[in-house]
Enzyme design. Sequence first.
Site, PDB file in Angstrom:
ATOM      1  N   CYS A  35     -11.025  14.147  35.766  1.00 32.75           N
ATOM      2  CA  CYS A  35      -9.760  13.756  36.377  1.00 32.75           C
ATOM      3  C   CYS A  35      -9.575  12.252  36.350  1.00 32.75           C
ATOM      4  O   CYS A  35      -8.566  11.740  36.810  1.00 32.75           O
ATOM      5  CB  CYS A  35      -9.670  14.230  37.819  1.00 32.75           C
ATOM      6  SG  CYS A  35      -9.662  16.004  37.939  1.00 32.75           S
ATOM      7  N   CYS A 105      -6.606   7.771  45.733  1.00 29.69           N
ATOM      8  CA  CYS A 105      -7.909   7.096  45.778  1.00 29.69           C
ATOM      9  C   CYS A 105      -8.438   7.035  47.208  1.00 29.69           C
ATOM     10  O   CYS A 105      -9.642   7.180  47.432  1.00 29.69           O
ATOM     11  CB  CYS A 105      -7.802   5.680  45.204  1.00 29.69           C
ATOM     12  SG  CYS A 105      -7.381   5.666  43.459  1.00 29.69           S
TER      13      CYS A 105
END
Lengths: 278, 384
Positions: A35, A105
């Site tokens: 990913c 993130c």
Amino acid sequence: MWDYNETVWDHIRNPRNAGPMDDPSAVGEAGSLACGDALRLMLRVDDSDTVTEAKYQTFGCGSAVASGSALTEMLVGKSVAEAAKLTNQDIVDYLGGLPEEKMHCSVMGAEALEAALRNYRGEPPAPIDEAKIVCKCFGVTEDQIREAVRTNALLTVEDVTHYTKAGGGCGQCHDRILEIIEHERKTERVGAPPKPKRLSNLQLMKAVEEAIEKHIAPALRQDGGDIDLVDIDSPNVFVALRGRCASCVASGATIKQFVQARLRELVDESIVVEEAAA
Amino acid sequence: MKVIYLDNNATTRTADEVVAEMLPYFTERYGNPSSMHYFGGEVAKAIEQARERVAALIGADPREIVLTGCGSESDNAAIRSAVDLLPERKKIVTSRIEHPAILGPARYFEDRGYEVTYLGVDSDGRLDLAEAAAVIDDNTAIVSVMWANNETGTILPVEEIGRLAKEHGALFHCDAVQAAGKVPVDLRNSTIDYLSMSAHKFHGPKGVGVLYIRRGTPFAPFLIGGHQEHNRRAGTENAASIVGLGKAAELAHGYVEVEQTQVRALRDRMESALLANCRDAHRNAAAEPRLPNTSSISFDYIEGESVLLSLSDLGICASSGSACTSGSLEPSHVLRALGVPFTRVHGSLRLSLSVFTTGEEIDFVVEQLPPIVERLRALSPFGH
Ligand SMILES: Cc1ncc(COP(=O)(O)O)c(C=O)c1O
């Protein structure tokens, strides 16, 4: 170029606590190479359940480096119980904000922390229930999406994509994500901020404008459509659908079931949305 | 901080000579080229001179040159024209490594019932001509294949593909945006019907492009409602930028020379030094023929954006095939099409040089990049 603030830049340039740890008390991992981002968090915890040292390693962009750096800095000195309360939003706040498209993130940081704490408690990694994977492209589960929607009060599919990556690939799961959002909004209503009672026309105008720009238009744009606010005469809000939405046979339904429902939820229960005459 | 610009496939520095020729068309020579007075007529003449210079660069006749708003417009216009002109044909053939300005229109018509074939490439970026021969048929309206790829620099066998298109009466479009000004482009004995260029990729200004239309090839215009460009592109001409495009085209004859010698030598030196000084580094699609200025390198275990940020701190501009944004599953569809593993796509770096690149700049990059890669690897959970 991403619009990172000075704090984020500082963490990117001088990441704190980066690198491996010998003999950690707990390790947690999130993300995957495929990913494009992954984060490993290592904790040293003393006898009184306090985190004395935290380190991390990441394969990721600037925001992943900064999120890991911020997370480890926040963790040191906290008890395990306090650590368990940290959310991705705390990481974002610590950094003074991240670009929307990079929120995933911070979520990765929170997931690594959760995994590390499970590991510390001697629990196996959270089982991934294949049946509950909603986004096949990025392997994101229903629970992960629910958690992100709840913690960050997300309202649109685009929001969910920014925070979890879910829906960022082929797009086939967009309907399912919308269902999850709808469901969470219904059950979580208690936690929603109280809405101001009666709005003046001007206040209403501002609030409607903002709700359309932030939450409604982005969802329509994902399907190649768009929306314009034409006029407001409380409680009536007149809008025009553009792009693909304009020619869509279901445009009447879009207005009532989506636009009106959203505005009632976000702004005022009494709003009636009408299509502006062409 | 001094800028070391190694992102010339994204855009290039506008040459000083180009800017100098453009300036009067913002100030004293502001007439409308269509006007019936001398003042406007002077601007029309300047546009015609630019057209001649562009034609000379690619071995075309000035009447074959339509001036557009950008390379993307030229690409869009070519596909749309074919679809309009050959309504009974319901197929479009292109490649998996085209620019979004071709893939976008291809998907658009796919959504509307067209059959679109995206030709695959091997790990060196080479098209499978046998596959092309098998899919191009009498139902194909247009075949669109790029001259050179923007991410890897691979040069494609466009004339072979063009011949296949001709055999079946299909139109053939070529996106030469990355080729013009870097390698010779000569259309005198070509199978190409439509060809796209963009000034800002060869030291001209941004926002002006070219669509070449072979004489005798029909064209259905995209922008209508004005007589400009012989009814092939409506709208008052972007005179200053067109003049800049013309000057850039004139200078480009010289660039092509320098690209083949000086730029190629610098690129090769940079590539071999980086491969020698960085562990686990790999070139992507480095087989010849390829553009002399482009290098795509993947570094295992690290992520491209982090590399770019570190380089940017030193004033070095490059780009990456990584896309650490939420909205894109496909970091670089080009590298994926080559079969580069996901991880290497995320760790990819594109360095693209120009005739302005100096040996000192290359030395600086070769010195600075390996420690950045090592520092990021120390941060990485993989590969130890
Ligand atoms: C191969 C290719 N085609 C088309 C374009 C688009 O050109 P422009 O930026 O002028 O729209 C580009 C540039 O990004 C390109 O590299």
